[in-house]
Write a protein that holds these residues in place. Structure first.
Motif, mmCIF file in Angstrom:
data_model
loop_
_atom_site.group_PDB
_atom_site.id
_atom_site.type_symbol
_atom_site.label_atom_id
_atom_site.label_comp_id
_atom_site.label_asym_id
_atom_site.label_seq_id
_atom_site.Cartn_x
_atom_site.Cartn_y
_atom_site.Cartn_z
ATOM 1 N N PHE A 146 -2.090 -24.446 55.768
ATOM 2 C CA PHE A 146 -1.233 -25.611 55.976
ATOM 3 C C PHE A 146 -0.268 -25.812 54.799
ATOM 4 O O PHE A 146 -0.685 -25.847 53.641
ATOM 5 C CB PHE A 146 -2.142 -26.826 56.120
ATOM 6 N N HIS A 147 1.018 -25.984 55.099
ATOM 7 C CA HIS A 147 2.036 -26.215 54.064
ATOM 8 C C HIS A 147 3.332 -26.665 54.727
ATOM 9 O O HIS A 147 3.438 -26.668 55.950
ATOM 10 C CB HIS A 147 2.288 -24.928 53.259
ATOM 11 N N PHE A 148 4.327 -27.027 53.947
ATOM 12 C CA PHE A 148 5.671 -27.235 54.483
ATOM 13 C C PHE A 148 6.669 -26.475 53.617
ATOM 14 O O PHE A 148 6.357 -26.063 52.498
ATOM 15 C CB PHE A 148 6.033 -28.733 54.576
ATOM 16 N N ASP A 149 7.877 -26.278 54.173
ATOM 17 C CA ASP A 149 8.910 -25.499 53.476
ATOM 18 C C ASP A 149 10.166 -26.359 53.291
ATOM 19 O O ASP A 149 10.516 -27.150 54.179
ATOM 20 C CB ASP A 149 9.279 -24.253 54.289
ATOM 21 N N PRO A 150 10.881 -26.164 52.164
ATOM 22 C CA PRO A 150 12.041 -27.015 51.871
ATOM 23 C C PRO A 150 13.332 -26.496 52.506
ATOM 24 O O PRO A 150 14.364 -26.395 51.845
ATOM 25 C CB PRO A 150 12.117 -26.944 50.334
ATOM 26 N N GLU A 151 13.286 -26.162 53.789
ATOM 27 C CA GLU A 151 14.446 -25.544 54.446
ATOM 28 C C GLU A 151 14.334 -25.706 55.954
ATOM 29 O O GLU A 151 13.243 -25.902 56.493
ATOM 30 C CB GLU A 151 14.492 -24.044 54.082
ATOM 31 N N ILE A 152 15.467 -25.632 56.646
ATOM 32 C CA ILE A 152 15.517 -25.714 58.109
ATOM 33 C C ILE A 152 15.265 -24.311 58.655
ATOM 34 O O ILE A 152 15.853 -23.337 58.189
ATOM 35 C CB ILE A 152 16.893 -26.256 58.556
ATOM 36 N N ASN A 153 14.384 -24.212 59.659
ATOM 37 C CA ASN A 153 13.893 -22.896 60.092
ATOM 38 C C ASN A 153 14.106 -22.694 61.599
ATOM 39 O O ASN A 153 14.020 -23.640 62.383
ATOM 40 C CB ASN A 153 12.383 -22.845 59.765
ATOM 41 N N HIS A 154 14.357 -21.444 61.991
ATOM 42 C CA HIS A 154 14.295 -21.018 63.395
ATOM 43 C C HIS A 154 13.368 -19.806 63.439
ATOM 44 O O HIS A 154 13.568 -18.853 62.682
ATOM 45 C CB HIS A 154 15.682 -20.672 63.929
ATOM 46 N N PHE A 155 12.364 -19.855 64.306
ATOM 47 C CA PHE A 155 11.249 -18.906 64.260
ATOM 48 C C PHE A 155 11.132 -18.194 65.604
ATOM 49 O O PHE A 155 11.041 -18.847 66.649
ATOM 50 C CB PHE A 155 9.967 -19.695 63.950
ATOM 51 N N PRO A 219 5.277 -29.896 58.330
ATOM 52 C CA PRO A 219 4.081 -29.155 57.907
ATOM 53 C C PRO A 219 3.520 -28.300 59.047
ATOM 54 O O PRO A 219 3.597 -28.711 60.214
ATOM 55 C CB PRO A 219 3.093 -30.250 57.515
ATOM 56 N N HIS A 220 2.941 -27.172 58.698
ATOM 57 C CA HIS A 220 2.467 -26.254 59.747
ATOM 58 C C HIS A 220 1.363 -25.357 59.223
ATOM 59 O O HIS A 220 1.251 -25.125 58.023
ATOM 60 C CB HIS A 220 3.632 -25.405 60.278
ATOM 61 N N TRP A 221 0.546 -24.903 60.161
ATOM 62 C CA TRP A 221 -0.371 -23.798 59.889
ATOM 63 C C TRP A 221 -0.362 -22.879 61.100
ATOM 64 O O TRP A 221 -0.020 -23.306 62.210
ATOM 65 C CB TRP A 221 -1.780 -24.286 59.528
ATOM 66 N N VAL A 222 -0.709 -21.601 60.881
ATOM 67 C CA VAL A 222 -0.445 -20.588 61.901
ATOM 68 C C VAL A 222 -1.627 -19.641 62.007
ATOM 69 O O VAL A 222 -2.232 -19.269 61.002
ATOM 70 C CB VAL A 222 0.832 -19.774 61.522
ATOM 71 N N GLN A 223 -1.923 -19.247 63.253
ATOM 72 C CA GLN A 223 -3.033 -18.314 63.471
ATOM 73 C C GLN A 223 -2.576 -17.221 64.441
ATOM 74 O O GLN A 223 -1.952 -17.537 65.470
ATOM 75 C CB GLN A 223 -4.198 -19.075 64.075
ATOM 76 N N THR A 224 -2.878 -15.975 64.120
ATOM 77 C CA THR A 224 -2.561 -14.886 65.054
ATOM 78 C C THR A 224 -3.715 -14.730 66.051
ATOM 79 O O THR A 224 -4.801 -15.274 65.864
ATOM 80 C CB THR A 224 -2.313 -13.555 64.320
ATOM 81 N N GLY A 225 -3.464 -13.950 67.114
ATOM 82 C CA GLY A 225 -4.465 -13.781 68.165
ATOM 83 C C GLY A 225 -5.304 -12.524 67.974
ATOM 84 O O GLY A 225 -5.709 -12.195 66.852
ATOM 85 N N THR A 226 -5.514 -11.805 69.060
ATOM 86 C CA THR A 226 -6.449 -10.671 69.022
ATOM 87 C C THR A 226 -5.770 -9.350 68.657
ATOM 88 O O THR A 226 -6.448 -8.337 68.502
ATOM 89 C CB THR A 226 -7.121 -10.509 70.398
#
Ligand SMILES: [Fe+2]
Length: 298
Positions: A146-155, A219-226
């Motif tokens: 979990f964190h945040f970034d100081p920028e505008i993002n497109h993912f 803020p976001h956190w990320v998980q990959t799958g299988t």
């Protein structure tokens, strides 16, 4: 040759404009079909980064979403070495500033940025201070804490599934943002997941062809799958967004003095005055509290 933005993006323009830099907003893309994102091409890119330590980040998986970002083991492999480990241990590879290493990635970045800036209604006099693109390659079952970034993002999701948990920036306490921005560095911001209102959480179950816009400070956190995951992102800052960040650092001092400073974005002239003071004061630091109080008086 990079296709046109019309071929690369499918997006609701009204919804995008309404959500821009305020709420996470999903859309569709076709970047995953481009030759530059195929596994062999990405492996060649990773090799080109071997002697550019300032432009890559290699890390293990976090044990849980709430793990502190830099507590996770990192910098143990070069990118091409880490790609060889993807199937045997949870590892994350970030290749930064692709546009400085490859002309196709530079063209892609500018095609996407120009199209999305137009959708938002143009730059409206703002000057772009930083525009950068990255590729993230992660093994299965890996977690970005979990964190945040100081920028505008497109993912943009390119390969495999990814579950992306993101909160609106309004879920973060202003005082937490101010504590981050007063440091005056381009880095990730650390937050406590338990303190974010779960009602403000958006979950994007990403797969190839899906994308979303992430506001600054979301803020976001990320998980990959299988299976392994590949994602592409571009981020930017403008003079106006940087000014709001600098105003937050001024607000940090005002809050320390017991004041209740106005949130940036509501009154651009106040943001401008605060940012101007911080531009002078941040390198000096000495006596900053007294000076901010005298100059701004609020
Ligand atoms: Fe991030």
């Amino acid at each position: 040759m990079i296709p046109s933005a019309d071929e690369l993006l499918t997006i609701d323009p009204v919804g995008y404009r309404g959500a821009f830099d305020t709420l996470p907003f999903g859309f569709q893309h076709s970047l995953h079909k481009l030759p530059m994102f195929q596994p062999e091409a990405l492996a060649r890119m990773a090799e080109r980064y071997a002697d550019k330590p300032q432009d890559f980040f290699v890390a293990a998986s976090a044990s849980a979403p709430g793990t502190k970002f830099y507590d996770v083991k990192h910098s143990m492999f070069k990118p091409h070495e880490a790609l060889g480990q993807l199937d045997s241990s949870p590892v994350r590879v970030l290749l930064k500033r692709l546009e400085n290493h490859d002309t196709e990635f530079r063209d892609l970045l500018h095609t996407l940025f120009d199209a999305l800036a137009d959708l938002r209604g143009g730059l409206r006099g703002e000057k772009v201070l930083r525009l950068e693109s990255s590729v993230f390659i992660s093994s299965a079952a890996s977690t970005t804490p979990f964190h945040f970034d100081p920028e505008i993002n497109h993912f943009f999701q390119i390969e495999g599934p990814k579950n992306y948990h993101v909160f609106a920036p309004s879920a973060v306490d202003e005082a937490d943002l101010e504590r981050f921005y007063v440091k005056g560095v381009v880095d990730i911001g650390q937050l406590d997941l338990a303190r974010c209102d779960p009602k403000q959480e958006h979950v994007f179950n990403l797969e190839p062809g899906r994308a979303f816009h992430q506001p600054q400070n979301a803020p976001h956190w990320v998980q990959t799958g299988t299976v392994r995951s590949v994602s592409y992102a571009f981020v930017f800052e403008t003079d106006a967004s940087r000014e709001r960040s600098n105003a937050r650092s001024a607000n940090h001092y005002l809050r320390m003095m017991g004041m209740k400073p106005q949130q940036p974005g509501l009154h651009p002239s106040a943001d401008h005055a605060k940012a101007a003071v911080m531009q002078v004061m941040t390198p000096m630091r000495v006596g900053v509290r007294k000076t901010v109080k005298q100059v701004l008086g609020r």
